[in-house]
Design a protein around this motif. Structure first.
Motif, PDB file in Angstrom:
ATOM      1  N   ALA A  59       7.781  -2.904  -6.019  1.00  0.00           N
ATOM      2  CA  ALA A  59       7.242  -1.833  -6.854  1.00  0.00           C
ATOM      3  C   ALA A  59       7.378  -0.518  -6.104  1.00  0.00           C
ATOM      4  O   ALA A  59       6.501  -0.140  -5.322  1.00  0.00           O
ATOM      5  N   ASP A  60       8.507   0.161  -6.325  1.00  0.00           N
ATOM      6  CA  ASP A  60       8.789   1.405  -5.601  1.00  0.00           C
ATOM      7  C   ASP A  60       8.437   2.636  -6.428  1.00  0.00           C
ATOM      8  O   ASP A  60       8.824   3.756  -6.079  1.00  0.00           O
ATOM      9  N   GLN A  61       7.694   2.443  -7.519  1.00  0.00           N
ATOM     10  CA  GLN A  61       7.268   3.578  -8.342  1.00  0.00           C
ATOM     11  C   GLN A  61       6.277   4.449  -7.558  1.00  0.00           C
ATOM     12  O   GLN A  61       5.473   3.935  -6.771  1.00  0.00           O
ATOM     13  N   THR A  62       6.333   5.753  -7.781  1.00  0.00           N
ATOM     14  CA  THR A  62       5.444   6.686  -7.092  1.00  0.00           C
ATOM     15  C   THR A  62       4.131   6.823  -7.853  1.00  0.00           C
ATOM     16  O   THR A  62       4.127   6.983  -9.075  1.00  0.00           O
ATOM     17  N   VAL A  63       3.030   6.739  -7.123  1.00  0.00           N
ATOM     18  CA  VAL A  63       1.689   6.920  -7.693  1.00  0.00           C
ATOM     19  C   VAL A  63       1.099   8.201  -7.108  1.00  0.00           C
ATOM     20  O   VAL A  63       1.139   8.405  -5.886  1.00  0.00           O
ATOM     21  N   VAL A  64       0.552   9.054  -7.967  1.00  0.00           N
ATOM     22  CA  VAL A  64      -0.029  10.325  -7.537  1.00  0.00           C
ATOM     23  C   VAL A  64      -1.517  10.313  -7.864  1.00  0.00           C
ATOM     24  O   VAL A  64      -1.907   9.982  -8.991  1.00  0.00           O
ATOM     25  N   ASP A  65      -2.366  10.648  -6.892  1.00  0.00           N
ATOM     26  CA  ASP A  65      -3.798  10.704  -7.173  1.00  0.00           C
ATOM     27  C   ASP A  65      -4.213  12.141  -7.529  1.00  0.00           C
ATOM     28  O   ASP A  65      -3.380  13.056  -7.607  1.00  0.00           O
ATOM     29  N   SER A  80      -5.642  14.401  -5.938  1.00  0.00           N
ATOM     30  CA  SER A  80      -5.405  15.428  -4.925  1.00  0.00           C
ATOM     31  C   SER A  80      -3.926  15.727  -4.721  1.00  0.00           C
ATOM     32  O   SER A  80      -3.567  16.611  -3.949  1.00  0.00           O
ATOM     33  N   GLY A  81      -3.069  14.963  -5.426  1.00  0.00           N
ATOM     34  CA  GLY A  81      -1.637  15.157  -5.275  1.00  0.00           C
ATOM     35  C   GLY A  81      -1.007  14.247  -4.237  1.00  0.00           C
ATOM     36  O   GLY A  81       0.203  14.299  -4.018  1.00  0.00           O
ATOM     37  N   ARG A  82      -1.810  13.385  -3.585  1.00  0.00           N
ATOM     38  CA  ARG A  82      -1.264  12.469  -2.573  1.00  0.00           C
ATOM     39  C   ARG A  82      -0.391  11.424  -3.253  1.00  0.00           C
ATOM     40  O   ARG A  82      -0.749  10.869  -4.282  1.00  0.00           O
ATOM     41  N   ARG A  83       0.762  11.132  -2.663  1.00  0.00           N
ATOM     42  CA  ARG A  83       1.720  10.203  -3.243  1.00  0.00           C
ATOM     43  C   ARG A  83       1.789   8.912  -2.425  1.00  0.00           C
ATOM     44  O   ARG A  83       1.838   8.958  -1.188  1.00  0.00           O
ATOM     45  N   THR A  84       1.783   7.794  -3.135  1.00  0.00           N
ATOM     46  CA  THR A  84       1.966   6.489  -2.515  1.00  0.00           C
ATOM     47  C   THR A  84       2.920   5.679  -3.392  1.00  0.00           C
ATOM     48  O   THR A  84       3.281   6.095  -4.494  1.00  0.00           O
ATOM     49  N   LEU A  85       3.305   4.502  -2.900  1.00  0.00           N
ATOM     50  CA  LEU A  85       4.116   3.592  -3.698  1.00  0.00           C
ATOM     51  C   LEU A  85       3.208   2.629  -4.457  1.00  0.00           C
ATOM     52  O   LEU A  85       2.138   2.254  -3.982  1.00  0.00           O
ATOM     53  N   LEU A  86       3.653   2.210  -5.628  1.00  0.00           N
ATOM     54  CA  LEU A  86       2.853   1.304  -6.438  1.00  0.00           C
ATOM     55  C   LEU A  86       2.528   0.022  -5.675  1.00  0.00           C
ATOM     56  O   LEU A  86       1.411  -0.497  -5.777  1.00  0.00           O
ATOM     57  N   ALA A  87       3.463  -0.502  -4.894  1.00  0.00           N
ATOM     58  CA  ALA A  87       3.197  -1.726  -4.133  1.00  0.00           C
ATOM     59  C   ALA A  87       2.028  -1.543  -3.175  1.00  0.00           C
ATOM     60  O   ALA A  87       1.225  -2.460  -2.972  1.00  0.00           O
ATOM     61  N   GLU A  88       1.923  -0.363  -2.591  1.00  0.00           N
ATOM     62  CA  GLU A  88       0.808  -0.095  -1.680  1.00  0.00           C
ATOM     63  C   GLU A  88      -0.505  -0.028  -2.437  1.00  0.00           C
ATOM     64  O   GLU A  88      -1.540  -0.520  -1.964  1.00  0.00           O
ATOM     65  N   GLU A  89      -0.489   0.565  -3.630  1.00  0.00           N
ATOM     66  CA  GLU A  89      -1.706   0.629  -4.439  1.00  0.00           C
ATOM     67  C   GLU A  89      -2.136  -0.754  -4.904  1.00  0.00           C
ATOM     68  O   GLU A  89      -3.325  -1.077  -4.940  1.00  0.00           O
ATOM     69  N   LEU A  90      -1.168  -1.590  -5.259  1.00  0.00           N
ATOM     70  CA  LEU A  90      -1.486  -2.920  -5.760  1.00  0.00           C
ATOM     71  C   LEU A  90      -2.033  -3.843  -4.680  1.00  0.00           C
ATOM     72  O   LEU A  90      -2.576  -4.917  -4.987  1.00  0.00           O
ATOM     73  N   SER A  91      -1.911  -3.438  -3.430  1.00  0.00           N
ATOM     74  CA  SER A  91      -2.455  -4.275  -2.353  1.00  0.00           C
ATOM     75  C   SER A  91      -3.955  -4.464  -2.492  1.00  0.00           C
ATOM     76  O   SER A  91      -4.499  -5.492  -2.077  1.00  0.00           O
ATOM     77  N   ALA A  92      -4.646  -3.496  -3.099  1.00  0.00           N
ATOM     78  CA  ALA A  92      -6.085  -3.647  -3.314  1.00  0.00           C
ATOM     79  C   ALA A  92      -6.376  -4.819  -4.248  1.00  0.00           C
ATOM     80  O   ALA A  92      -7.360  -5.545  -4.075  1.00  0.00           O
TER      81      ALA A  92
END
Length: 443
Positions: free
Chosen positions: A269-275, A277-289
Motif C-alpha cells: 500500500a504505497d498510497q500517500t496519506v495526509v493528516d 497538519s499536512g504530514r504525509r505517510t504511506l498507507l501501509a504505515e497507517e494500516l500498521s495500527a
C-alpha cells in the motif's frame, strides 16, 4: 446454573452461510477420506518437506549476518515480537521488482499472517464510516466476503464475464451505490486465473480498469495468488505493475509459491496519506495500527522461513517455481483433457477453458448443492465444490463463467492443484458417472 447463549445473539459471521459452506466441505472430506478430491484448492504436497524449514532458517540467519546484524540482534529478530509490519519488506519489494516489475519502497510492504489478514487489514482501514462498502467481482473468493462479514462491511457484487471483470460494468455499480447514499471504497478482484472461476482479464481490460478506477475515484484490491501458473509464458502484467496513479493495493501470499503452513502473506500500500497538519505517510504505515490490534505482528519465525526461501531464490519466486509451474500446467491440461474425454459427447454439459491457475468451472444439468456433494463423496468417491458457495446468499444472477444461470446453482468448481495427474482423470470419470446417473433420474 449452566449459561445458555442464543445463537441469534451471536455475530452474523458465526452463522454466515458462506462460513458454514466451507466447514461443510471440510466435514465431507473428513467423512470420505478415500474420495478423490477435485475440491481442494491447496498446493500439491510434494514440493516441500520439513527438512526445508531448517535450511530456510539457516539461509535467512546467514542473510542477516551478511547484513551486519550481530548474534544478539539476529536472536532478537527471530525470538521477540518485532516490527508490526514485519522485517521482510526489502526482500519482498525486491521480489516484486524482479518478478513483476512493481517498484515500491520497502516501507510500503506489510507482512501479514497469510493473505487473509491482509484482506482484513485493508478492509478495516479503508471502510471507516457507516455506509462504506467494498465492491467485489462475483463469483468471489469466500475469504474476502467472509472477512467483510466479520467486519460488518457490505460487499456489493460486480458480475464477472467469461474474460474476467468487464471494466465498463463498474461505473454503473459505483453510481448506484453512491445514489443510495453509500460510499464505495474499493473493488476487490483476482485478475489472473481467479478463484473460483479460473477467468483472467485481457491486458487491454486491465488498462481500462485502471482508467475506470481513476474516473470513479476508486481503489483496487488486487489479489494475485495464481499469477505464476499460466499455461504459457505470455506476459500478464499485474494491475499494480501497470498502476501509475497509486490506485492499486496489492495483496500477496507465499502459500502457493512456497507453502501454506508458513502463513505468511503481505500487502503493498504505497498510497500517500495526509493528516490535518499536512504530514504525509504511506498507507501501509497507517494500516500498521490495525494490524497491531489483530496479531501484534506476523510470526518472526515464519517470516524467517519465507525470508530464507526468498534469499535462496534470489528474490525471484518465478524462477525458483519453474518446477511448480510445469506441474500445475500439466495438471490443468490433464483436467481439461479429462473433461473432454468424459463429457465431450454430452451436450448437456459445458465447461470453461482457463489459461492457467488451479480451477475450472463445469455447467451440469442438475442442481449442484450440498446434498449432491454428499452423494458424490459417499457413492461415487469424488469431491468437488458447488459454485453457489461463491455467490451472495439469495443471489439470482445471469450467466456464470461457463454460461449457466442461477447464482452457480448448476455449476461445479473443479480444482486440479493438489492431486497427482493420474488421479485427475479418474476423478472426472467418477464425476461424469454421477452427472449421468442423476441427470437421468431428474429427467
Amino acid at each position: 446454573m449452566t449459561v445458555l447463549l442464543r445463537r441469534d445473539d451471536l455475530h452474523a459471521s458465526v452463522t454466515d452461510p458462506e462460513s458454514a459452506s466451507m466447514n461443510f466441505l471440510n466435514e465431507v472430506a473428513a467423512r470420505f477420506p478415500a474420495a478423490i478430491s477435485l475440491a481442494a484448492g491447496r498446493p500439491y504436497d510434494g514440493f516441500h518437506t520439513t527438512d526445508d524449514l531448517d535450511r530456510y532458517l539457516r539461509s535467512y540467519l546467514a542473510h542477516l549476518e551478511a547484513l551486519g546484524l550481530t548474534h544478539e540482534q539476529r536472536q532478537r529478530q527471530l525470538l521477540q515480537y518485532g516490527r508490526t509490519n514485519g522485517h521482510l519488506g526489502a526482500l519482498i519489494a525486491r521480489m516484486l521488482l524482479v518478478d513483476e516489475g512493481i517498484e515500491v519502497p520497502e516501507q510500503a510492504v506489510m507482512v501479514t499472517s497469510g493473505c487473509q489478514e491482509a484482506m482484513v487489514v485493508a478492509l478495516r482501514g479503508l471502510c471507516a464510516r457507516p455506509g462504506d462498502v467494498v465492491l467485489a467481482v462475483e463469483p468471489c473468493y469466500v475469504g474476502l466476503t467472509g472477512a467483510a462479514r466479520v467486519l460488518g462491511v457490505e460487499v456489493v457484487p460486480v458480475p464477472e464475464s467469461a474474460d474476467g471483470l468487464d471494466p465498463d460494468t463498474v461505473p454503473a455499480v459505483v453510481a448506484a451505490v453512491r445514489a443510495s447514499g453509500r460510499r464505495p471504497r474499493a473493488l476487490y478482484l483476482v485478475p489472473n486465473f481467479a478463484n473460483p472461476s479460473g477467468a483472467s482479464m485481457p491486458v487491454a481490460a486491465r488498462h481500462r480498469l485502471l482508467d475506470v478506477a481513476a474516473e470513479c475515484d476508486l481503489l483496487l484490491l488486487e489479489d494475485d495468488p495464481y499469477g505464476l501458473f499460466g499455461l504459457d509464458d505470455e506476459p500478464r502484467p499485474t494491475l499494480k505493475a501497470l498502476d501509475t496513479g497509486e490506485r492499486v493495493v496489492y495483496l500477496g501470499s507465499f502459500a502457493k509459491s512456497c507453502f501454506p503452513g508458513a502463513r505468511v502473506g503481505f500487502l503493498v500500500a504505497d498510497q500517500t496519506v495526509v493528516d490535518a497538519s499536512g504530514r504525509r505517510t504511506l498507507l501501509a504505515e497507517e494500516l500498521s495500527a490495525v494490524k497491531s490490534l489483530l496479531t501484534v505482528n506476523t510470526s518472526p519465525v515464519a517470516q524467517a522461513v519465507i525470508g530464507g526461501f526468498l534469499v535462496e531464490a534470489g528474490c525471484s519466486v518465478r524462477a525458483a517455481g519453474k518446477e511448480k509451474t510445469a506441474f500445475y500446467r500439466r495438471n490443468l491440461r490433464t483436467l481439461l483433457g479429462a473433461l473432454e474425454s468424459s463429457f465431450g459427447d454430452d451436450p448437456r454439459v459445458r465447461w470453461n477453458t482457463p489459461a492457467g491457475g488451479f480451477f475450472a468451472v463445469l455447467d451440469v444439468p442438475l442442481t449442484a448443492d450440498e446434498a449432491l456433494l454428499e452423494t458424490s463423496g459417499r457413492d461415487y468417491g469424488v469431491l468437488w465444490t458447488p459454485m453457489s458457495f461463491f455467490y451472495g446468499a439469495g443471489a439470482d444472477h445471469g450467466s456464470g463463467p461457463a454460461g449457466s444461470g442461477g447464482g452457480g446453482r448448476r455449476q461445479i468448481r473443479l480444482s486440479c492443484s493438489a492431486l497427482p495427474p493420474e488421479d485427475i482423470g479418474e476423478g472426472v470419470r467418477r464425476l461424469a458417472q454421477l452427472v449421468d446417473d442423476r441427470a437421468e433420474e431428474a429427467r
